[in-house]
Design an enzyme around this catalytic site. Sequence first.
Site: not given
Length: 398
Positions: A7, A91, A180, A241, A384
């Site tokens: 990743n 990823r 996601h 965010r 993940e």
Amino acid sequence: MKILVINCGSSSLKYQLLDMDNEALLAKGLCERIGIDGHLKHQPQNGKPVFDEDVPMPTHTEAIAAVLDKLTSAEYGVVADMSEIGAVGHRVVHGGEKFAASVVIDDAVMAAIEECVPLAPLHNPANITGINACKQVFGSVPQVAVFDTAFHQTMPGKAFMYAIPYEYYTDLKVRRYGFHGTSHRYVSGQAAKLMEKPIEELKLISCHMGNGSSICAIDGGKCVDTSMGFTPIAGLPMGTRCGDIDVSIPDYLCQNTGKDVTTITNELNKKSGVLGVSGVSSDFRDLTKAAEEGNQRAALARDMFAYSVAKTVGAYAAAMNGVDGIIFTAGVGENDAEMRADICQYLTYLGAELCPGCNAKRGGDRFISKQDSKVKLMVIPTNEELVIARDTKALVEK
Ligand code: ADP
């Protein structure tokens, strides 16, 4: 088969090596400050010592080489040599409309990932760098791309379109993509197992609540809507965010602060969310502590987050005309029992009854609703990396 999962960020690289014969984690680690100076933390899972030291990493290629060196070393290693690593899974954040599933990386796939750079200018270039670095170090070992956006490609037009001139979709690809996806796919599959029902018969709402947060409506195993949008700034307020705001706000702020739109967008991405509201932190643990000490803005930030999650869950129950199970996952979803309780207070009208005792317990995949709750509430720790390794294995063996 042993699979390395990568990743890659712009200056960081997270990795895990998994033995996919039994899905066991062999080692994991993190390279940081790539391109600046370089630091590697390598954690073998076989009892060998942790390596946690500065290592020069002018580029991602040196970072991957350092990882391989540690994975195969006598002192810190978990494999005898790199020929034991059968494949590498990456990823990749944005696959645009091109990828609805994971793929083996070839030149055409690289070109398509490159084409998606304008849609994820911060993420995709780092992912491409990671893939190229692995190509240099691993040669012909197969590499697979697993996209954050892929799971959401089943959304219907009514969910992914924005009500703006249609040409912006056809010419510039402006639409909801969602992110996601790997996490939402994994936890929904685990939830179906926990509920002992085929996923095809279930309406699930998955709440991934971490630094970045998104909610996904999953009907019969397929994503039908999700809260992140064209970019990962949309939807819920997050660590830093802003989530959904009135689109007139950036222009108003530019006119009244003298800042340009890039500066304002940066503030909406990095100085907003619960950090912006609280003025304390983007970390939910810090917010809880500050709120307990009487900080009103920290309490407000937490309340806003819980309220926003609950509103979105309500919207997705409506979108699917029902819901059988609601899943909490990621850093906040897995660990913050108080936040889960605050959210669930809004959900009793749906027939979702929290069991406070179960909610307070820690553990793996588990129910946190009362036994007779019509809608099941669940905590499912996300993984993940395991999904990336499973997809990689399946594609390479095909
Ligand atoms: P990322 O989006 O970076 O993968 P994570 O899923 O790791 O994020 O989630 C990070 C968030 O989880 C942080 O805001 C952190 O405060 C929160 N978190 C982690 N552990 C706990 C805990 N025990 N209680 C409350 N929040 C927690």
